[in-house]
Motif scaffolding. Structure first.
Motif, PDB file in Angstrom:
ATOM      1  N   UNK A 190       0.755  -1.120  -0.013  1.00  0.00           N
ATOM      2  CA  UNK A 190      -0.032  -0.009   0.100  1.00  0.00           C
ATOM      3  C   UNK A 190       0.815   1.195   0.113  1.00  0.00           C
ATOM      4  N   UNK A 191       0.416   2.320  -0.058  1.00  0.00           N
ATOM      5  CA  UNK A 191       1.067   3.746  -0.084  1.00  0.00           C
ATOM      6  C   UNK A 191       2.115   3.734   1.156  1.00  0.00           C
ATOM      7  N   UNK A 192       1.722   3.035   2.286  1.00  0.00           N
ATOM      8  CA  UNK A 192       2.390   3.268   3.651  1.00  0.00           C
ATOM      9  C   UNK A 192       2.995   2.044   4.099  1.00  0.00           C
ATOM     10  N   UNK A 193       2.885   0.885   3.242  1.00  0.00           N
ATOM     11  CA  UNK A 193       3.502  -0.300   3.630  1.00  0.00           C
ATOM     12  C   UNK A 193       4.455  -1.014   2.603  1.00  0.00           C
ATOM     13  N   UNK A 194       5.614  -1.481   2.961  1.00  0.00           N
ATOM     14  CA  UNK A 194       6.383  -2.225   1.841  1.00  0.00           C
ATOM     15  C   UNK A 194       6.808  -3.559   2.209  1.00  0.00           C
ATOM     16  N   UNK A 195       7.022  -4.430   1.511  1.00  0.00           N
ATOM     17  CA  UNK A 195       7.774  -5.806   2.010  1.00  0.00           C
ATOM     18  C   UNK A 195       9.178  -5.673   1.273  1.00  0.00           C
ATOM     19  N   UNK A 196      10.056  -6.115   2.393  1.00  0.00           N
ATOM     20  CA  UNK A 196      11.492  -6.040   1.850  1.00  0.00           C
ATOM     21  C   UNK A 196      11.807  -7.737   1.643  1.00  0.00           C
ATOM     22  N   UNK A 197      12.615  -8.039   0.532  1.00  0.00           N
ATOM     23  CA  UNK A 197      13.027  -9.243   0.111  1.00  0.00           C
ATOM     24  C   UNK A 197      12.158  -9.971  -0.902  1.00  0.00           C
ATOM     25  N   UNK A 198      11.102  -9.371  -1.579  1.00  0.00           N
ATOM     26  CA  UNK A 198      10.285  -9.982  -2.094  1.00  0.00           C
ATOM     27  C   UNK A 198       9.869  -8.684  -3.354  1.00  0.00           C
ATOM     28  N   UNK A 199       9.641  -9.042  -4.540  1.00  0.00           N
ATOM     29  CA  UNK A 199       8.843  -8.176  -5.479  1.00  0.00           C
ATOM     30  C   UNK A 199       8.155  -8.828  -6.294  1.00  0.00           C
ATOM     31  N   UNK A 200       7.777  -8.505  -7.572  1.00  0.00           N
ATOM     32  CA  UNK A 200       6.853  -9.119  -8.604  1.00  0.00           C
ATOM     33  C   UNK A 200       7.595 -10.410  -8.996  1.00  0.00           C
ATOM     34  N   UNK A 201       8.752 -10.565  -8.942  1.00  0.00           N
ATOM     35  CA  UNK A 201       9.704 -11.635  -9.676  1.00  0.00           C
ATOM     36  C   UNK A 201       9.699 -12.683  -8.582  1.00  0.00           C
ATOM     37  N   UNK A 202       9.257 -12.438  -7.373  1.00  0.00           N
ATOM     38  CA  UNK A 202       9.685 -13.510  -6.427  1.00  0.00           C
ATOM     39  C   UNK A 202      10.288 -13.070  -5.139  1.00  0.00           C
ATOM     40  N   UNK A 203      10.767 -14.139  -4.210  1.00  0.00           N
ATOM     41  CA  UNK A 203      11.639 -13.702  -3.140  1.00  0.00           C
ATOM     42  C   UNK A 203      13.025 -13.733  -3.620  1.00  0.00           C
ATOM     43  N   UNK A 204      13.943 -12.899  -2.861  1.00  0.00           N
ATOM     44  CA  UNK A 204      15.202 -12.838  -3.234  1.00  0.00           C
ATOM     45  C   UNK A 204      15.930 -13.987  -2.546  1.00  0.00           C
TER      46      UNK A 204
END
Length: 204
Positions: A190-204
């Motif tokens: 959301x505009x005020x919540x991010x997730x680190x270690x993951x994006x549209x391509x999957x987890x790092x």
């Protein structure tokens, strides 16, 4: 092991542990406020993606959280900070983030802001210097400061051997650090919540 290496190792461990503890740092303050975000012990151990509420990070402030045992900086840059990032390209060793340190730079971070275009004011970077693994200190304010040039645009200073980085965590030329600091995979929930270690391509 030489005395110098022992000192470097001890200093590096202390800096990384301190910076990974979590907090919010402002441009005009040297203090750190305890972060309300604390990933679970299980998430830390597994290196799993972590969710972060960034609603409390005001323009000019930086929040520090932990991912995979490393400090991750979340800096909300002001318009004045953003304006410096395209001006200092000639002074940077790798302005386009073509070299890798420990993580490949995501495509959405291959720009002067090293951020997603829809939220280009927010930098998400692993706060580890690519020289010997120390954690640089934030020197976000511009202008003359100890151990920095008079035309300092704002950024980060590694206290171990003097590498300097701009407000996109890109290293300046002729410094010990060979590459920019890493940008981890991340995405907005959301505009005020991010997730680190993951994006549209999957987890790092």
């Amino acid at each position: 092991m030489s005395n110098e290496k022992q000192v470097d190792s001890g200093r590096r461990g202390l800096l990384v542990a301190t910076c990974a503890a979590g907090g919010v740092v402002g441009v005009s303050t040297a203090g750190v406020l305890v972060s309300t975000f604390q990933p679970s012990e299980r998430a830390k151990a597994a290196g799993a993606p972590v969710e972060v509420d960034i609603s409390d990070v005001k323009p000019g402030e930086m929040k520090v959280v932990e991912w995979r045992g490393k400090p991750v900086w979340i800096l909300r840059r002001t318009p004045e900070m953003l304006a410096t990032l395209e001006k200092d390209s000639a002074e940077l060793a790798d302005p386009n983030s073509e070299k890798e340190y420990q993580l490949p730079t995501p495509e959405y971070a291959r720009n002067p802001f090293r951020a997603r275009q829809e939220h280009k004011d927010v930098l998400v970077a692993v706060g580890i210097c690519s020289h010997l693994g120390c954690s640089p200190s934030s020197r976000l304010a511009s202008g003359p400061q100890p151990n920095l040039p008079d035309n300092w645009p704002g950024g980060f200073l590694c206290p171990c051997h003097g590498s300097t980085f701009d407000l996109s965590a890109r290293v300046f030329k002729n410094k010990p650090a060979p590459t920019n600091m890493d940008v981890p995979p991340y995405m907005y929930l959301s505009d005020n919540k991010i997730v680190i270690g993951k994006d549209e391509k999957g987890e790092a």
